[in-house]
Design a protein around this motif. Sequence first.
Motif, short mmCIF file in Angstrom:
data_model
loop_
_atom_site.label_atom_id
_atom_site.label_comp_id
_atom_site.label_asym_id
_atom_site.label_seq_id
_atom_site.Cartn_x
_atom_site.Cartn_y
_atom_site.Cartn_z
N ASP A 92 2.97 -1.34 -2.30
CA ASP A 92 3.81 -1.59 -0.51
C ASP A 92 4.19 0.18 -0.58
N ILE A 93 3.94 0.34 0.76
CA ILE A 93 4.09 1.86 1.03
C ILE A 93 4.87 1.62 2.64
N ASN A 122 -5.16 7.42 9.77
CA ASN A 122 -6.25 7.53 9.04
C ASN A 122 -6.04 7.17 7.53
N PHE A 123 -4.76 7.48 7.23
CA PHE A 123 -4.21 6.94 5.99
C PHE A 123 -4.12 5.56 5.67
N ALA A 124 -3.64 4.95 6.81
CA ALA A 124 -3.41 3.72 6.83
C ALA A 124 -4.74 2.60 6.78
N SER A 125 -5.76 3.36 7.57
CA SER A 125 -6.89 2.64 7.76
C SER A 125 -7.89 2.73 6.27
N GLU A 126 -7.42 3.67 5.43
CA GLU A 126 -8.20 3.77 4.20
C GLU A 126 -7.45 3.21 3.07
N ARG A 127 -6.35 2.33 3.14
CA ARG A 127 -5.94 1.69 2.16
C ARG A 127 -5.95 0.11 2.71
N ILE A 132 1.68 -1.83 4.58
CA ILE A 132 2.18 -0.73 4.85
C ILE A 132 3.24 -1.07 5.99
N GLY A 133 4.51 -0.53 5.93
CA GLY A 133 5.56 -0.72 6.95
C GLY A 133 5.73 0.83 7.65
N ALA A 189 5.52 -6.00 -5.25
CA ALA A 189 4.41 -5.11 -5.50
C ALA A 189 4.65 -4.46 -6.77
N LYS A 190 3.38 -4.00 -7.52
CA LYS A 190 3.73 -3.20 -8.60
C LYS A 190 3.98 -1.88 -8.60
N SER A 191 3.80 -1.22 -7.32
CA SER A 191 4.25 0.00 -7.00
C SER A 191 4.95 0.35 -5.71
N LYS A 192 6.06 0.95 -5.48
CA LYS A 192 6.45 0.84 -4.15
C LYS A 192 6.65 2.56 -3.99
#
Length: 333
Positions: A92-93, A122-127, A132-133, A189-192
Amino acid sequence: MEQITFLNPQFFWLFLLIPFAIAWLFWKRKHQTPTLKISSTKGFKASTSFLVKFKPYLGVLRIVALCSLIIALARPRTVDISNKTKTTKGIDIVMAVDVSGSMLAKDLKPNRMEGLKEVAANFASERPNDRIGLVVYASEAYTKTPVTSDKAVVLEAIKSIKYDQVLQDGTGIGMGLATAVNRLKDSKAKSKVIILLTDGVNNAGFIEPETAADIAKQYGIKVYTIGIGTNGMAEFPYAQAPNGEILFQRMKVEIDEKLMQSIAKKTDGKYFRATSNDKLAEIYNEINKLETTEIEELKFYDYDEKFRGFVLFAGLLLLIEVGLRNTVYRSFI
Protein backbone atom coordinates in the motif's frame (compact mmCIF):
# COMPACT_ATOMS: atom_id res chain seq x y z
CA MET A 1 -3.43 -24.25 -38.80
CA GLU A 2 -3.35 -24.69 -35.05
CA GLN A 3 0.06 -25.08 -33.47
CA ILE A 4 0.61 -28.76 -32.80
CA THR A 5 3.25 -30.07 -30.40
CA PHE A 6 4.37 -33.67 -29.87
CA LEU A 7 4.76 -35.21 -26.43
CA ASN A 8 6.98 -38.08 -27.67
CA PRO A 9 8.75 -36.80 -30.80
CA GLN A 10 11.42 -39.52 -30.45
CA PHE A 11 8.99 -41.98 -32.04
CA PHE A 12 9.51 -40.21 -35.37
CA TRP A 13 12.77 -42.16 -35.62
CA LEU A 14 10.57 -45.14 -36.48
CA PHE A 15 10.02 -43.57 -39.91
CA LEU A 16 13.53 -44.80 -40.72
CA LEU A 17 12.03 -48.32 -40.75
CA ILE A 18 9.47 -47.44 -43.43
CA PRO A 19 11.84 -48.05 -46.40
CA PHE A 20 12.69 -51.48 -44.98
CA ALA A 21 8.98 -52.23 -44.51
CA ILE A 22 8.30 -51.26 -48.12
CA ALA A 23 11.18 -53.48 -49.32
CA TRP A 24 9.93 -56.38 -47.19
CA LEU A 25 6.38 -56.08 -48.53
CA PHE A 26 7.69 -55.93 -52.09
CA TRP A 27 9.85 -59.03 -51.54
CA LYS A 28 7.00 -60.91 -49.82
CA ARG A 29 4.57 -60.02 -52.62
CA LYS A 30 6.88 -61.54 -55.22
CA HIS A 31 7.17 -64.77 -53.23
CA GLN A 32 3.45 -65.02 -52.49
CA THR A 33 2.49 -64.89 -56.16
CA PRO A 34 2.69 -68.30 -57.87
CA THR A 35 4.46 -68.53 -61.22
CA LEU A 36 3.62 -70.70 -64.20
CA LYS A 37 6.02 -71.24 -67.05
CA ILE A 38 4.32 -71.71 -70.42
CA SER A 39 5.57 -71.37 -73.95
CA SER A 40 2.99 -68.76 -74.96
CA THR A 41 0.30 -66.55 -73.35
CA LYS A 42 -1.60 -65.88 -76.55
CA GLY A 43 -4.47 -68.08 -75.45
CA PHE A 44 -4.99 -66.03 -72.26
CA LYS A 45 -6.99 -62.82 -72.18
CA ALA A 46 -5.53 -60.10 -69.98
CA SER A 47 -7.90 -58.99 -67.22
CA THR A 48 -8.62 -55.29 -66.93
CA SER A 49 -10.66 -55.68 -63.73
CA PHE A 50 -10.18 -52.95 -61.10
CA LEU A 51 -9.85 -55.57 -58.38
CA VAL A 52 -6.93 -57.17 -60.19
CA LYS A 53 -5.21 -53.80 -60.63
CA PHE A 54 -5.82 -52.80 -57.01
CA LYS A 55 -4.41 -55.93 -55.37
CA PRO A 56 -0.72 -54.78 -55.48
CA TYR A 57 -1.72 -51.66 -53.53
CA LEU A 58 -2.99 -53.58 -50.49
CA GLY A 59 0.51 -53.26 -49.05
CA VAL A 60 0.29 -49.48 -49.40
CA LEU A 61 -2.66 -49.48 -46.99
CA ARG A 62 -0.48 -51.25 -44.44
CA ILE A 63 2.42 -48.80 -44.89
CA VAL A 64 0.13 -45.77 -44.55
CA ALA A 65 -1.43 -47.36 -41.44
CA LEU A 66 2.04 -47.86 -39.98
CA CYS A 67 2.92 -44.20 -40.62
CA SER A 68 -0.31 -43.11 -38.96
CA LEU A 69 0.47 -45.25 -35.90
CA ILE A 70 3.96 -43.71 -35.62
CA ILE A 71 2.42 -40.24 -35.61
CA ALA A 72 -0.08 -41.39 -32.96
CA LEU A 73 2.81 -42.70 -30.80
CA ALA A 74 4.45 -39.25 -31.02
CA ARG A 75 1.28 -37.88 -29.31
CA PRO A 76 0.32 -34.81 -31.37
CA ARG A 77 -1.67 -32.31 -29.36
CA THR A 78 -2.54 -28.65 -29.12
CA VAL A 79 -2.28 -26.69 -25.90
CA ASP A 80 -4.17 -23.66 -24.67
CA ILE A 81 -2.23 -21.83 -21.96
CA SER A 82 -4.00 -19.35 -19.71
CA ASN A 83 -2.13 -17.24 -17.18
CA LYS A 84 -3.42 -15.95 -13.91
CA THR A 85 -1.39 -13.75 -11.62
CA LYS A 86 -1.98 -13.56 -7.92
CA THR A 87 -0.44 -10.91 -5.70
CA THR A 88 0.87 -12.79 -2.70
CA LYS A 89 2.37 -9.82 -0.87
CA GLY A 90 0.93 -6.48 -1.89
CA ILE A 91 2.11 -2.98 -1.00
CA ASP A 92 0.00 0.00 0.00
CA ILE A 93 1.51 3.30 -1.13
CA VAL A 94 0.45 6.87 -0.43
CA MET A 95 2.00 9.74 -2.36
CA ALA A 96 2.00 12.97 -0.33
CA VAL A 97 2.46 15.86 -2.74
CA ASP A 98 3.28 19.49 -1.92
CA VAL A 99 0.88 21.74 -3.86
CA SER A 100 2.04 25.09 -2.49
CA GLY A 101 2.65 27.99 -4.86
CA SER A 102 6.38 27.30 -5.01
CA MET A 103 5.61 24.11 -6.95
CA LEU A 104 5.02 26.40 -9.96
CA ALA A 105 8.75 27.20 -10.06
CA LYS A 106 10.22 26.63 -13.51
CA ASP A 107 13.48 24.83 -12.70
CA LEU A 108 11.70 21.65 -13.87
CA LYS A 109 9.87 21.74 -17.20
CA PRO A 110 7.32 23.16 -17.66
CA ASN A 111 7.24 23.55 -13.87
CA ARG A 112 7.74 21.39 -10.80
CA MET A 113 4.09 20.42 -10.45
CA GLU A 114 3.59 19.33 -14.07
CA GLY A 115 6.91 17.47 -14.10
CA LEU A 116 5.90 15.62 -10.94
CA LYS A 117 2.46 14.69 -12.32
CA GLU A 118 3.95 12.99 -15.36
CA VAL A 119 6.45 10.97 -13.33
CA ALA A 120 3.93 10.05 -10.62
CA ALA A 121 1.43 8.84 -13.24
CA ASN A 122 4.08 6.57 -14.80
CA PHE A 123 4.96 5.24 -11.35
CA ALA A 124 1.33 4.38 -10.58
CA SER A 125 0.87 2.71 -13.97
CA GLU A 126 3.88 0.46 -13.40
CA ARG A 127 2.48 -0.93 -10.14
CA PRO A 128 -0.72 -2.67 -11.25
CA ASN A 129 -0.75 -5.06 -8.29
CA ASP A 130 -0.46 -2.50 -5.49
CA ARG A 131 -2.92 -0.12 -3.92
CA ILE A 132 -2.10 3.58 -4.20
CA GLY A 133 -3.53 6.67 -2.54
CA LEU A 134 -2.90 10.41 -2.94
CA VAL A 135 -2.60 13.17 -0.33
CA VAL A 136 -2.02 16.83 -1.22
CA TYR A 137 -0.85 19.47 1.19
CA ALA A 138 0.16 23.09 1.50
CA SER A 139 -0.35 24.73 4.90
CA GLU A 140 -3.05 22.07 5.46
CA ALA A 141 -3.59 18.63 3.93
CA TYR A 142 -6.40 16.46 2.65
CA THR A 143 -6.83 13.07 1.02
CA LYS A 144 -7.42 13.44 -2.70
CA THR A 145 -7.76 9.69 -3.24
CA PRO A 146 -7.87 6.98 -0.55
CA VAL A 147 -5.75 3.87 -1.02
CA THR A 148 -7.28 1.97 -3.91
CA SER A 149 -6.41 -0.66 -6.51
CA ASP A 150 -8.38 1.24 -9.17
CA LYS A 151 -5.55 2.75 -11.20
CA ALA A 152 -7.93 4.76 -13.37
CA VAL A 153 -9.07 6.68 -10.27
CA VAL A 154 -5.48 7.21 -9.13
CA LEU A 155 -4.32 8.44 -12.53
CA GLU A 156 -7.26 10.82 -12.81
CA ALA A 157 -6.48 12.19 -9.33
CA ILE A 158 -2.83 12.77 -10.26
CA LYS A 159 -3.87 14.45 -13.50
CA SER A 160 -6.16 16.85 -11.61
CA ILE A 161 -3.45 18.10 -9.20
CA LYS A 162 -3.07 21.85 -9.57
CA TYR A 163 -2.35 25.04 -7.68
CA ASP A 164 -5.83 26.39 -7.13
CA GLN A 165 -5.47 28.16 -3.74
CA VAL A 166 -8.06 25.85 -2.17
CA LEU A 167 -5.50 25.30 0.58
CA GLN A 168 -3.87 28.28 2.27
CA ASP A 169 -0.38 28.72 0.84
CA GLY A 170 2.53 27.45 2.89
CA THR A 171 4.39 24.18 3.39
CA GLY A 172 3.03 21.99 6.16
CA ILE A 173 5.26 18.93 5.78
CA GLY A 174 4.06 17.53 9.12
CA MET A 175 0.42 17.93 8.04
CA GLY A 176 0.98 16.13 4.76
CA LEU A 177 2.91 13.29 6.38
CA ALA A 178 0.40 12.85 9.21
CA THR A 179 -2.52 12.72 6.77
CA ALA A 180 -0.72 10.08 4.71
CA VAL A 181 0.01 8.05 7.87
CA ASN A 182 -3.67 8.21 8.77
CA ARG A 183 -4.54 6.62 5.40
CA LEU A 184 -2.16 3.70 6.01
CA LYS A 185 -2.26 3.03 9.77
CA ASP A 186 -5.04 0.42 9.51
CA SER A 187 -3.72 -1.22 6.33
CA LYS A 188 -3.21 -5.00 6.41
CA ALA A 189 -0.66 -4.92 3.55
CA LYS A 190 2.70 -6.61 4.12
CA SER A 191 4.43 -3.30 3.34
CA LYS A 192 3.24 0.28 3.83
CA VAL A 193 5.04 3.12 2.07
CA ILE A 194 4.72 6.90 1.89
CA ILE A 195 6.43 8.94 -0.83
CA LEU A 196 6.67 12.45 0.61
CA LEU A 197 7.56 15.21 -1.83
CA THR A 198 8.25 18.84 -1.01
CA ASP A 199 10.18 21.77 -2.45
CA GLY A 200 10.55 23.92 0.64
CA VAL A 201 10.85 24.09 4.41
CA ASN A 202 8.20 23.36 7.00
CA ASN A 203 6.55 26.70 7.80
CA ALA A 204 2.89 25.88 8.41
CA GLY A 205 0.56 23.43 10.14
CA PHE A 206 0.18 22.37 13.74
CA ILE A 207 1.85 18.93 13.48
CA GLU A 208 5.62 18.81 13.59
CA PRO A 209 7.22 16.69 10.84
CA GLU A 210 9.33 14.78 13.39
CA THR A 211 6.20 13.93 15.34
CA ALA A 212 4.49 12.65 12.19
CA ALA A 213 7.62 10.59 11.41
CA ASP A 214 7.48 9.02 14.89
CA ILE A 215 3.86 8.03 14.29
CA ALA A 216 4.79 6.54 10.89
CA LYS A 217 7.53 4.49 12.54
CA GLN A 218 5.11 3.28 15.19
CA TYR A 219 2.81 1.88 12.50
CA GLY A 220 5.65 0.31 10.53
CA ILE A 221 5.33 2.76 7.64
CA LYS A 222 8.41 3.45 5.52
CA VAL A 223 8.79 7.02 4.22
CA TYR A 224 10.73 7.91 1.10
CA THR A 225 11.33 11.66 1.01
CA ILE A 226 12.01 13.69 -2.13
CA GLY A 227 13.28 17.24 -2.20
CA ILE A 228 12.36 18.75 -5.56
CA GLY A 229 14.25 21.73 -6.93
CA THR A 230 17.51 22.56 -8.64
CA ASN A 231 20.64 23.64 -6.79
CA GLY A 232 21.05 27.42 -6.81
CA MET A 233 18.53 29.85 -8.31
CA ALA A 234 15.17 29.21 -9.94
CA GLU A 235 12.20 31.12 -11.39
CA PHE A 236 9.74 31.33 -8.47
CA PRO A 237 6.20 32.75 -8.42
CA TYR A 238 6.07 35.80 -6.17
CA ALA A 239 2.84 37.62 -7.04
CA GLN A 240 -0.32 37.54 -9.11
CA ALA A 241 -1.12 40.30 -11.59
CA PRO A 242 -4.62 41.87 -11.71
CA ASN A 243 -5.38 39.82 -14.82
CA GLY A 244 -4.68 36.61 -12.91
CA GLU A 245 -1.27 36.00 -14.46
CA ILE A 246 1.35 34.68 -12.06
CA LEU A 247 4.57 36.69 -11.94
CA PHE A 248 7.98 35.08 -11.51
CA GLN A 249 11.39 36.19 -10.30
CA ARG A 250 14.69 34.41 -9.70
CA MET A 251 15.11 33.27 -6.11
CA LYS A 252 17.35 30.88 -4.22
CA VAL A 253 16.03 27.32 -3.90
CA GLU A 254 15.67 26.40 -0.24
CA ILE A 255 14.86 22.85 0.89
CA ASP A 256 15.17 21.54 4.45
CA GLU A 257 17.23 18.51 3.45
CA LYS A 258 18.28 17.73 7.01
CA LEU A 259 14.63 17.36 8.00
CA MET A 260 13.85 15.18 4.98
CA GLN A 261 16.87 12.98 5.66
CA SER A 262 15.86 12.63 9.30
CA ILE A 263 12.30 11.54 8.41
CA ALA A 264 13.59 8.97 5.93
CA LYS A 265 16.22 7.58 8.30
CA LYS A 266 13.80 7.32 11.20
CA THR A 267 11.32 5.25 9.16
CA ASP A 268 13.93 3.08 7.34
CA GLY A 269 13.28 4.96 4.12
CA LYS A 270 15.59 6.98 1.90
CA TYR A 271 16.01 10.63 0.93
CA PHE A 272 16.36 11.78 -2.69
CA ARG A 273 17.02 15.14 -4.33
CA ALA A 274 15.35 15.80 -7.68
CA THR A 275 17.11 18.63 -9.50
CA SER A 276 15.61 17.95 -12.95
CA ASN A 277 12.83 16.08 -14.71
CA ASP A 278 15.17 13.20 -15.56
CA LYS A 279 16.45 12.99 -11.99
CA LEU A 280 12.90 12.92 -10.65
CA ALA A 281 12.05 10.05 -13.04
CA GLU A 282 15.19 8.18 -11.90
CA ILE A 283 14.13 8.58 -8.26
CA TYR A 284 10.69 7.10 -8.85
CA ASN A 285 12.26 4.26 -10.85
CA GLU A 286 14.60 3.52 -7.94
CA ILE A 287 11.72 3.50 -5.45
CA ASN A 288 9.86 1.23 -7.85
CA LYS A 289 12.77 -1.23 -7.70
CA LEU A 290 13.25 -0.93 -3.94
CA GLU A 291 9.61 -1.73 -3.23
CA THR A 292 9.02 -4.95 -5.16
CA THR A 293 5.77 -6.87 -4.96
CA GLU A 294 5.88 -10.66 -4.86
CA ILE A 295 3.68 -12.05 -7.63
CA GLU A 296 2.64 -15.66 -8.02
CA GLU A 297 1.92 -16.61 -11.61
CA LEU A 298 -0.36 -19.56 -12.20
CA LYS A 299 -0.39 -21.25 -15.60
CA PHE A 300 -3.20 -23.51 -16.68
CA TYR A 301 -2.56 -25.96 -19.54
CA ASP A 302 -5.51 -27.35 -21.49
CA TYR A 303 -4.28 -30.12 -23.79
CA ASP A 304 -6.33 -31.34 -26.75
CA GLU A 305 -4.93 -34.75 -27.74
CA LYS A 306 -4.90 -35.43 -31.49
CA PHE A 307 -3.49 -38.99 -31.58
CA ARG A 308 -6.89 -40.72 -31.49
CA GLY A 309 -7.72 -39.69 -35.04
CA PHE A 310 -4.47 -41.19 -36.33
CA VAL A 311 -5.12 -44.45 -34.42
CA LEU A 312 -8.63 -44.69 -35.83
CA PHE A 313 -7.36 -43.95 -39.34
CA ALA A 314 -4.67 -46.65 -39.04
CA GLY A 315 -7.22 -49.12 -37.70
CA LEU A 316 -9.58 -48.37 -40.57
CA LEU A 317 -6.85 -48.95 -43.18
CA LEU A 318 -5.81 -52.24 -41.56
CA LEU A 319 -9.43 -53.32 -41.34
CA ILE A 320 -9.92 -52.59 -45.06
CA GLU A 321 -6.75 -54.50 -45.94
CA VAL A 322 -7.60 -57.57 -43.83
CA GLY A 323 -11.20 -57.52 -45.09
CA LEU A 324 -10.15 -57.41 -48.72
CA ARG A 325 -7.55 -60.15 -48.30
CA ASN A 326 -10.10 -62.45 -46.69
CA THR A 327 -13.02 -61.67 -48.99
CA VAL A 328 -12.43 -60.25 -52.43
CA TYR A 329 -8.87 -61.51 -52.77
CA ARG A 330 -9.36 -64.74 -50.86
CA SER A 331 -8.91 -66.78 -54.04
CA PHE A 332 -5.51 -65.25 -54.61
CA ILE A 333 -2.58 -67.08 -53.07
